[in-house]
Design a protein around this motif. Structure first.
Motif, PDB file in Angstrom:
ATOM      1  N   VAL A 275       0.842  -1.200   0.000  1.00  0.00           N
ATOM      2  CA  VAL A 275       0.000   0.000   0.000  1.00  0.00           C
ATOM      3  C   VAL A 275       0.875   1.247   0.000  1.00  0.00           C
ATOM      4  N   ARG A 276       0.335   2.316  -0.538  1.00  0.00           N
ATOM      5  CA  ARG A 276       1.104   3.568  -0.607  1.00  0.00           C
ATOM      6  C   ARG A 276       1.142   4.273   0.741  1.00  0.00           C
ATOM      7  N   GLY A 277       0.058   4.165   1.486  1.00  0.00           N
ATOM      8  CA  GLY A 277      -0.024   4.794   2.800  1.00  0.00           C
ATOM      9  C   GLY A 277      -0.783   3.897   3.757  1.00  0.00           C
ATOM     10  N   GLY A 278      -0.411   3.947   5.021  1.00  0.00           N
ATOM     11  CA  GLY A 278      -1.046   3.104   6.019  1.00  0.00           C
ATOM     12  C   GLY A 278      -1.644   3.912   7.152  1.00  0.00           C
ATOM     13  N   PRO A 279      -1.938   3.256   8.258  1.00  0.00           N
ATOM     14  CA  PRO A 279      -2.547   3.967   9.392  1.00  0.00           C
ATOM     15  C   PRO A 279      -1.553   4.868  10.104  1.00  0.00           C
ATOM     16  N   ASP A 280      -2.072   5.845  10.821  1.00  0.00           N
ATOM     17  CA  ASP A 280      -1.231   6.725  11.639  1.00  0.00           C
ATOM     18  C   ASP A 280      -1.208   6.268  13.088  1.00  0.00           C
ATOM     19  N   SER A 281      -2.031   5.281  13.390  1.00  0.00           N
ATOM     20  CA  SER A 281      -2.164   4.725  14.726  1.00  0.00           C
ATOM     21  C   SER A 281      -3.049   3.496  14.559  1.00  0.00           C
ATOM     22  N   ILE A 282      -3.187   2.689  15.602  1.00  0.00           N
ATOM     23  CA  ILE A 282      -4.160   1.597  15.550  1.00  0.00           C
ATOM     24  C   ILE A 282      -5.460   2.014  16.235  1.00  0.00           C
ATOM     25  N   ASP A 283      -5.489   3.194  16.822  1.00  0.00           N
ATOM     26  CA  ASP A 283      -6.731   3.746  17.373  1.00  0.00           C
ATOM     27  C   ASP A 283      -7.565   4.258  16.194  1.00  0.00           C
ATOM     28  N   PRO A 284      -8.717   3.649  15.912  1.00  0.00           N
ATOM     29  CA  PRO A 284      -9.489   4.058  14.734  1.00  0.00           C
ATOM     30  C   PRO A 284     -10.084   5.451  14.847  1.00  0.00           C
ATOM     31  N   HIS A 285     -10.112   5.996  16.058  1.00  0.00           N
ATOM     32  CA  HIS A 285     -10.718   7.313  16.264  1.00  0.00           C
ATOM     33  C   HIS A 285      -9.695   8.443  16.230  1.00  0.00           C
ATOM     34  N   PHE A 286      -8.451   8.119  15.939  1.00  0.00           N
ATOM     35  CA  PHE A 286      -7.387   9.120  16.001  1.00  0.00           C
ATOM     36  C   PHE A 286      -7.453  10.122  14.861  1.00  0.00           C
ATOM     37  N   THR A 287      -7.687   9.649  13.630  1.00  0.00           N
ATOM     38  CA  THR A 287      -7.664  10.552  12.481  1.00  0.00           C
ATOM     39  C   THR A 287      -8.691  10.123  11.444  1.00  0.00           C
ATOM     40  N   ALA A 288      -9.139  11.079  10.638  1.00  0.00           N
ATOM     41  CA  ALA A 288     -10.128  10.809   9.593  1.00  0.00           C
ATOM     42  C   ALA A 288      -9.485  10.513   8.247  1.00  0.00           C
ATOM     43  N   THR A 289      -8.176  10.438   8.185  1.00  0.00           N
ATOM     44  CA  THR A 289      -7.487  10.169   6.932  1.00  0.00           C
ATOM     45  C   THR A 289      -7.957   8.852   6.323  1.00  0.00           C
ATOM     46  N   GLY A 290      -8.164   8.839   5.015  1.00  0.00           N
ATOM     47  CA  GLY A 290      -8.710   7.668   4.352  1.00  0.00           C
ATOM     48  C   GLY A 290      -7.856   6.424   4.481  1.00  0.00           C
ATOM     49  N   THR A 291      -6.535   6.559   4.346  1.00  0.00           N
ATOM     50  CA  THR A 291      -5.664   5.391   4.437  1.00  0.00           C
ATOM     51  C   THR A 291      -5.676   4.802   5.846  1.00  0.00           C
ATOM     52  N   HIS A 292      -5.918   5.633   6.835  1.00  0.00           N
ATOM     53  CA  HIS A 292      -6.022   5.171   8.218  1.00  0.00           C
ATOM     54  C   HIS A 292      -7.276   4.311   8.383  1.00  0.00           C
ATOM     55  N   ALA A 293      -8.406   4.833   7.933  1.00  0.00           N
ATOM     56  CA  ALA A 293      -9.668   4.103   8.055  1.00  0.00           C
ATOM     57  C   ALA A 293      -9.634   2.820   7.238  1.00  0.00           C
ATOM     58  N   GLU A 294      -9.046   2.884   6.052  1.00  0.00           N
ATOM     59  CA  GLU A 294      -8.959   1.706   5.185  1.00  0.00           C
ATOM     60  C   GLU A 294      -8.284   0.539   5.908  1.00  0.00           C
ATOM     61  N   ALA A 295      -7.164   0.814   6.565  1.00  0.00           N
ATOM     62  CA  ALA A 295      -6.434  -0.246   7.258  1.00  0.00           C
ATOM     63  C   ALA A 295      -7.231  -0.795   8.433  1.00  0.00           C
ATOM     64  N   LEU A 296      -7.870   0.096   9.186  1.00  0.00           N
ATOM     65  CA  LEU A 296      -8.508  -0.329  10.432  1.00  0.00           C
ATOM     66  C   LEU A 296      -9.882  -0.936  10.240  1.00  0.00           C
ATOM     67  N   LYS A 297     -10.430  -0.870   9.022  1.00  0.00           N
ATOM     68  CA  LYS A 297     -11.677  -1.583   8.729  1.00  0.00           C
ATOM     69  C   LYS A 297     -11.500  -3.097   8.847  1.00  0.00           C
ATOM     70  N   HIS A 298     -10.280  -3.560   8.798  1.00  0.00           N
ATOM     71  CA  HIS A 298     -10.038  -4.986   8.954  1.00  0.00           C
ATOM     72  C   HIS A 298     -10.215  -5.439  10.405  1.00  0.00           C
ATOM     73  N   ILE A 299      -9.874  -4.561  11.336  1.00  0.00           N
ATOM     74  CA  ILE A 299      -9.871  -4.906  12.758  1.00  0.00           C
ATOM     75  C   ILE A 299     -11.179  -4.514  13.438  1.00  0.00           C
ATOM     76  N   PHE A 300     -11.681  -3.334  13.089  1.00  0.00           N
ATOM     77  CA  PHE A 300     -12.864  -2.770  13.752  1.00  0.00           C
ATOM     78  C   PHE A 300     -14.014  -2.655  12.755  1.00  0.00           C
ATOM     79  N   ASP A 301     -15.185  -3.076  13.176  1.00  0.00           N
ATOM     80  CA  ASP A 301     -16.388  -2.892  12.375  1.00  0.00           C
ATOM     81  C   ASP A 301     -16.961  -1.499  12.618  1.00  0.00           C
ATOM     82  N   THR A 302     -17.745  -1.034  11.659  1.00  0.00           N
ATOM     83  CA  THR A 302     -18.489   0.214  11.819  1.00  0.00           C
ATOM     84  C   THR A 302     -19.958  -0.116  12.105  1.00  0.00           C
ATOM     85  N   LEU A 303     -20.672   0.876  12.587  1.00  0.00           N
ATOM     86  CA  LEU A 303     -22.085   0.663  12.880  1.00  0.00           C
ATOM     87  C   LEU A 303     -22.863   0.445  11.580  1.00  0.00           C
TER      88      LEU A 303
END
Length: 526
Positions: free
Chosen positions: A30-58
């Motif tokens: 991937v070109r860019g990854g998460p900035d943290s493993i806390d899904p609530h840390f940032t709204a950046t798309g590459t961050h959310a993309e990575a963490l969708k694997h670990i955390f579900d959304t409502l």
């Protein structure tokens, strides 16, 4: 001999198991990854993309951005300011604990506490109160009628209230990054992460949804485009994201590879400063300017028509860019079909600059990312060259996204280009974040940090934010888009196309318009 046969059989079995294990490992560059493993840390798309694997959304955003049930099986309005969400039963967190309404309430309420420099508060800004009706029902009271609350909740990641209890803004990232709090309900469990390196995941066999084919997933962050392509060609990667446009044609000719392209909902746009002073803006001789030139509508218009969008899409982006005339793409609710294309007219741009009092132009830094969206660095550098043709000395400054976004959010840049995707499928998500005045009480304009304020724009966005009638909401959004076309608050440039390349005999992918590359959409090749 018997002992030899036993050893030989054991080695054969180990080899077979090793092959099977390898076949069940998916490795993505991937070109860019998460900035943290806390899904609530940032709204950046590459961050959310990575963490969708670990955390579900409502609520889940489908491959075409259609709303789908996820941890919430259904939702309905009880009155204009009350939504009720029925939660999925039988869902387990990775530590074996039950998912309940308490986790939803906790996740919503922690976001304002822990959100970082690119705030995730935009996803819960309408929430006034969360009430637990029973273990699988929550009621959300909003601060006014909120017709698009489910759209916002596609980025409402649910964390375990037990695992994340007591964490502060200062302590949360460490707890998640070390794995202690990284307990989700998603299809993959957290194994390890190296910032700017590998994110290792393991299939969660207790997942409530379909079983994934990959026992392990490794997302390798490789921001250098050439390195990512080279590792794919060498067979070190099964799939790469954001293939540089210059390599698409060559990779298509490689018999071992497949290449897939798609237009996305992301587009590049330029934001300009409306404050009294513009950081770094100078006369060409280096002297100070008496006022901010960008505050003049004629200057902003000159910048817009001084950019050849067709050339950017065809040349700088090698055919993967489409000229944009507004801040959302045509498939988004609220797109204004009546707006004409923005015509490239350098002569008219020079005339406008002269009328504004800048016949010789001026000098200003121009910041943009170099590792986030396909072509970001090339497009930024090309825009600087184009604006030189109308008399502006625009100094290009390409930066890593990790540097760019915090500085941009602080208001350090007076002229900057970034990519924005309307991920919720409705234009209000974009317009209310970028064009409404920065109003903390109304929780609007979170990404408007350069001083733009217009009562008419605010009114249109507030109508679109509160109006339950779909036709009236659409009209308000279209009118806001038309006003931005006049004001040039945010100047739309080009919509971003994207390309994926993969090992033909190993994987296939179902691409998404939001450009998220999810292991759940990658299947073994038949």
């Amino acid at each position: 001999m018997a002992m030899f046969r036993s050893i030989a059989l054991g080695l054969a079995a180990a080899t077979a198991l090793g092959g099977a294990a390898f076949a069940q490992t998916l490795t993505i560059g991937v070109r860019g990854g998460p900035d943290s493993i806390d899904p609530h840390f940032t709204a950046t798309g590459t961050h959310a993309e990575a963490l969708k694997h670990i955390f579900d959304t409502l609520v889940w955003s489908g491959d075409g951005l259609e709303l789908e049930p996820r941890l919430a099986e259904s939702w309905t309005t009880l009155d204009p300011t009350t939504w009720e969400f029925k939660l999925r039963k039988g869902v387990k967190f990775h530590d074996g604990s039950d998912f309940t309404a308490e986790d939803v309430k906790f996740s919503i309420e922690r976001i304002p506490v822990v959100a970082g420099p690119n705030p995730t508060t935009i996803y819960v800004r309408r929430v006034k109160e969360v009430t637990i009706v029973d273990p699988h029902t929550v009621r959300i009271k909003t601060d006014g009628s909120s017709p698009t609350l489910p759209n916002d909740f596609i980025r409402l990641f649910i964390v375990s209230h037990k695992a994340a209890a007591g964490l502060t803004k200062e302590s949360a990232n460490a707890a998640f990054n070390e794995g202690k709090a990284a307990i989700g309900t998603g299809p993959y469990k957290y194994v390890s992460w190296q910032p700017k390196g590998d994110l290792a995941l393991e299939r969660f066999d207790g997942y409530w949804g379909p079983k994934e084919p990959w026992a392990k997933v490794v997302r390798k962050e490789i921001p250098n485009d050439a390195a990512r392509v080279a590792q794919l060609k060498a067979g070190q990667l099964d799939l790469i994201t954001r293939v540089p446009a210059t390599d698409v044609a060559a990779l298509k000719k490689d018999p071992k590879l497949n290449v897939q392209t798609m237009e996305t909902v992301y587009l590049f746009n330029i934001e300009l400063d409306f404050r009294d002073k513009a950081n770094g803006a100078k006369a060409k001789d280096g002297s100070d300017l008496p006022k901010n030139p960008l505050a003049d509508a004629r200057v902003r218009q000159a910048i817009s028509i001084g950019i050849d969008r067709q050339a950017l899409g065809e040349v700088a982006m090698e055919g993967l860019g489409t000229p944009a005339n507004q801040l959302v793409t045509p498939s988004i609710f609220g797109y204004n079909k009546s707006l004409p294309p923005i015509k490239y007219d350098p002569a008219a741009a020079r005339k406008l600059l002269a009328e504004a009092g800048y016949p010789n132009g001026f000098s200003i830094p121009f910041h943009f990312t170099q590792d986030r969206l396909p072509g970001d660095s090339q497009v930024g550098a090309s825009i600087a060259q184009m604006l030189a043709g109308v008399g502006l000395d625009v100094k290009p400054v390409a930066q890593p996204a990790s540097v760019f976004f915090p500085a941009r959010t602080r208001g350090d840049y007076s002229m900057a280009m970034s990519g924005w995707g309307t991920l919720t499928g409705e234009a209000n998500y974009t317009l209310s974040s970028l064009l409404h005045s920065n109003d903390k009480d109304k929780k609007l304009g979170a990404f408007n940090v350069l001083g733009y304020k217009n009562a008419e724009m605010d009114k249109l966005i507030e109508i679109a934010t509160d109006e339950m009638d779909e036709a009236k909401r659409r009209k308000a959004l279209e009118d806001a888009a038309a006003l931005n076309a006049t004001e040039n608050v945010r100047i739309p440039i080009v919509a971003v196309g994207s390309a994926w390349a993969m090992q033909k005999d190993k994987v296939t992918i179902k691409a998404r318009v939001d450009e998220d590359t999810l292991a759940m959409n990658v299947k073994p090749a038949k």
